[in-house]
Enzyme design. Structure first.
Site, short mmCIF file in Angstrom:
data_model
loop_
_atom_site.label_atom_id
_atom_site.label_comp_id
_atom_site.label_asym_id
_atom_site.label_seq_id
_atom_site.Cartn_x
_atom_site.Cartn_y
_atom_site.Cartn_z
N GLU A 1 -6.16 34.53 9.05
CA GLU A 1 -5.88 35.07 7.70
C GLU A 1 -5.74 36.60 7.79
O GLU A 1 -4.83 37.19 7.18
CB GLU A 1 -7.00 34.71 6.72
CG GLU A 1 -7.09 33.22 6.38
CD GLU A 1 -7.63 32.37 7.52
OE1 GLU A 1 -8.48 32.86 8.29
OE2 GLU A 1 -7.21 31.20 7.65
N PRO B 1 -4.31 45.02 19.76
CA PRO B 1 -3.11 44.25 20.09
C PRO B 1 -3.22 43.51 21.43
O PRO B 1 -2.83 42.34 21.53
CB PRO B 1 -2.00 45.32 20.13
CG PRO B 1 -2.48 46.36 19.16
CD PRO B 1 -3.98 46.39 19.30
N ALA C 1 -20.90 41.73 8.88
CA ALA C 1 -19.59 42.37 9.05
C ALA C 1 -18.79 41.70 10.15
O ALA C 1 -19.08 41.87 11.34
CB ALA C 1 -19.74 43.85 9.38
N PHE D 1 -22.45 36.58 17.57
CA PHE D 1 -21.24 35.93 18.11
C PHE D 1 -20.66 36.68 19.31
O PHE D 1 -19.43 36.70 19.47
CB PHE D 1 -20.14 35.82 17.04
CG PHE D 1 -20.50 35.07 15.79
CD1 PHE D 1 -21.39 34.02 15.80
CD2 PHE D 1 -19.93 35.43 14.56
CE1 PHE D 1 -21.70 33.33 14.64
CE2 PHE D 1 -20.23 34.75 13.39
CZ PHE D 1 -21.13 33.69 13.43
N ILE D 2 -21.48 37.33 20.12
CA ILE D 2 -20.93 38.16 21.18
C ILE D 2 -20.67 37.35 22.46
O ILE D 2 -21.59 36.84 23.10
CB ILE D 2 -21.85 39.38 21.46
CG1 ILE D 2 -22.10 40.14 20.14
CG2 ILE D 2 -21.25 40.28 22.53
CD1 ILE D 2 -20.84 40.51 19.34
N GLU E 1 -21.19 41.75 13.24
CA GLU E 1 -22.60 41.75 12.81
C GLU E 1 -22.77 40.61 11.81
O GLU E 1 -21.79 40.12 11.24
CB GLU E 1 -22.94 43.08 12.14
CG GLU E 1 -22.76 44.24 13.09
CD GLU E 1 -23.14 45.59 12.49
OE1 GLU E 1 -23.51 45.66 11.29
OE2 GLU E 1 -23.08 46.58 13.25
N GLU F 1 -5.99 42.51 22.88
CA GLU F 1 -6.96 41.43 22.69
C GLU F 1 -6.27 40.24 22.03
O GLU F 1 -6.46 39.09 22.40
CB GLU F 1 -8.14 41.90 21.84
CG GLU F 1 -9.04 40.74 21.42
CD GLU F 1 -10.38 41.14 20.83
OE1 GLU F 1 -10.60 42.34 20.61
OE2 GLU F 1 -11.19 40.23 20.58
N ALA G 1 -14.92 54.50 8.25
CA ALA G 1 -14.24 54.22 9.52
C ALA G 1 -14.27 55.45 10.44
O ALA G 1 -14.41 55.33 11.66
CB ALA G 1 -12.80 53.80 9.25
#
Ligand SMILES: Cc1cc2nc3c(=O)[nH]c(=O)nc-3n(C[C@H](O)[C@H](O)[C@H](O)COP(=O)(O)OP(=O)(O)OC[C@H]3O[C@@H](n4cnc5c(N)ncnc54)[C@H](O)[C@@H]3O)c2cc1C
Length: 390
Positions: free
Chosen positions: A380, A253, A141, A167-168, A138, A255, A189
């Site tokens: 990072e 993992p 996010a 950014f999809i 998002e 992906e 979460a």
């Protein structure tokens, strides 16, 4: 004869790449060379691959290669997906978003979908009637997925969804989007749920801009908006709400590993093309390859690429045997995409000014490679995950 990217490292093939995986690679390579590469400039100009090409890829058996045959797939493993992504990378049509569709989107349905959902969606994902996307990021996010604000509220037998994503990948073409939502924002979460949006069937769904990127021009990358979008509660993935974060952690993992697939394939193509170029191009009365600096540079790159390929092959072996652990998958994503950036940059340098010209493939590779260090979790964040295991 031109150097073959698949053979540039002169390594033995791992067991998982033998027989029918090798045949699938050859078939995918032929498909990408004959159907996609000749039209790739047009796709870059349109900033997307057309739907017809997705359908053709489906008809050729290149969609959902690792999904079970009973759901329309080819019954393969990640090795088959790797073969397809490697063919895409070796031909140089990296913007064709099949990797995400096959080895990220479809597995969520297979692993968390009900029998009914699998029967409904997987066969259409396998033909290309449905084009898949996953919408996590998002505007506020990205790295911190716990900060997702898209809200899904239950209302009878529907969810009312409000929020936006950015950014999809495949975002302009996709008509099957797994949306990361908060069904219970208080729970953080544990209040995260994955909900499938079939965009042809809902109101309140809007696509924003096809974002103007520096690379991967043939891939549509989009903003998405949800305004009181109503989706049946039966589109929830998993048997109850609140499973989304765990599902993401379990699937990330693979992906990350498939970002490594794209990286190693481009590394091999960059090396093959550069070896050919420096043999042809002359300066000071000799071929560029005859300078010791060229040989030393390419020797270093070939050595690192070989280390990368051996590591990648081992990751796939482990992944097929029972799932790659998240830490090693993070290493593969971070290290291989870093190496990709380095190799492509050095190879461009060996092309001199021609390397900076868009008509030379290395220029496109330079632009396309950059995002590999950013998406799928930045490098990072990968180091953060590896660091936590120490
Ligand atoms: C071409 C493209 C395609 C994409 N496709 C998709 C897609 O299909 N679906 C999807 O959901 N998303 C997609 N993304 C989004 C991508 O996953 C995010 O851009 C990425 O996760 C980073 O998030 P951000 O852009 O918000 O950067 P930020 O999170 O704002 O990060 C900015 C910088 O801060 C650093 N940083 C952040 N947190 C930390 C920390 N804790 N420690 C150290 N450094 C930190 C980052 O590494 C980065 O360098 C795509 C992005 C691009 C560019």
């Amino acid at each position: 004869m031109a150097t073959n990217p698949a053979e540039v490292l002169s390594l033995p093939k791992p067991a998982w790449a033998a027989d029918e995986v090798g045949m699938l690679y050859d078939m995918a390579h032929r498909f990408m060379s004959e159907e996609i590469a000749p039209r790739y400039d047009e796709f870059e100009k349109n900033e997307m691959v057309d739907r017809e090409s997705w359908r053709k890829a489906g008809a050729a058996g290149l969609l959902c290669a690792s999904m079970p045959e009973e759901y329309g797939g080819s019954g393969g493993t990640f090795a088959h997906e790797s073969a397809i992504i490697e063919a895409i990378g070796h031909v140089g049509v990296d913007g064709f978003g099949i990797g995400l569709h096959n080895s990220i989107v479809a597995p969520y349905v297979l692993h968390y979908g009900s029998e009914e959902q699998k029967k409904k969606w997987l066969p259409k994902l396998a033909t290309g009637e449905l084009i898949g996307a996953i919408a996590m990021t998002e505007p506020g996010a990205g790295s911190d997925l716990q900060g997702v604000k898209t809200r899904a509220q239950k209302d009878g037998n529907q969810y009312k969804i409000n929020g936006s994503k950015t950014f999809i990948t495949n975002g302009q073409l996709a008509n099957f989007i797994i949306v990361v939502t908060k069904t219970d924002p208080e729970k953080g979460a544990k209040g995260t749920s994955l909900i499938v949006v079939e965009t042809d069937e809902v109101e309140g769904f809007e696509r924003g801009r096809n974002l103007d990127k520096i690379g991967l021009k043939a891939n549509d990358t989009s903003e998405l908006f949800f305004n009181d979008m109503r989706v049946p509660t039966s589109n929830l993935l998993g048997h109850e709400e609140g499973q989304g974060f765990v599902q993401l952690m379990q699937q990330l993992p693979q992906e990350r590993l498939q970002i490594g697939t794209g990286a190693i394939a481009m590394i091999e193509r960059a090396l093959a093309l550069t070896i050919d170029y420096v043999k042809e191009r002359k300066a000071f009365g000799k071929a560029i390859i005859d300078f010791q600096n060229t040989q030393f540079k390419l020797a270093e790159l070939k050595t690192e690429a070989t280390i990368g390929r051996v590591f990648y092959n081992d990751c796939v072996t482990r992944h097929i045997a029972g799932g790659l652990d998240p830490v090693t998958a993070s290493m593969a994503k971070y290290w291989l995409s870093d190496l990709q950036g380095k190799v492509v940059d050095e190879c461009l340098q060996l092309h001199g000014g021609y390397g900076y010209m868009n008509e030379y493939p290395i220029a496109r590779m330079f632009r396309d490679a950059r995002v590999q260090r950013i998406y799928g979790g930045t490098n990072e964040i990968m180091k953060l995950l590896i660091g936590r295991s120490l």
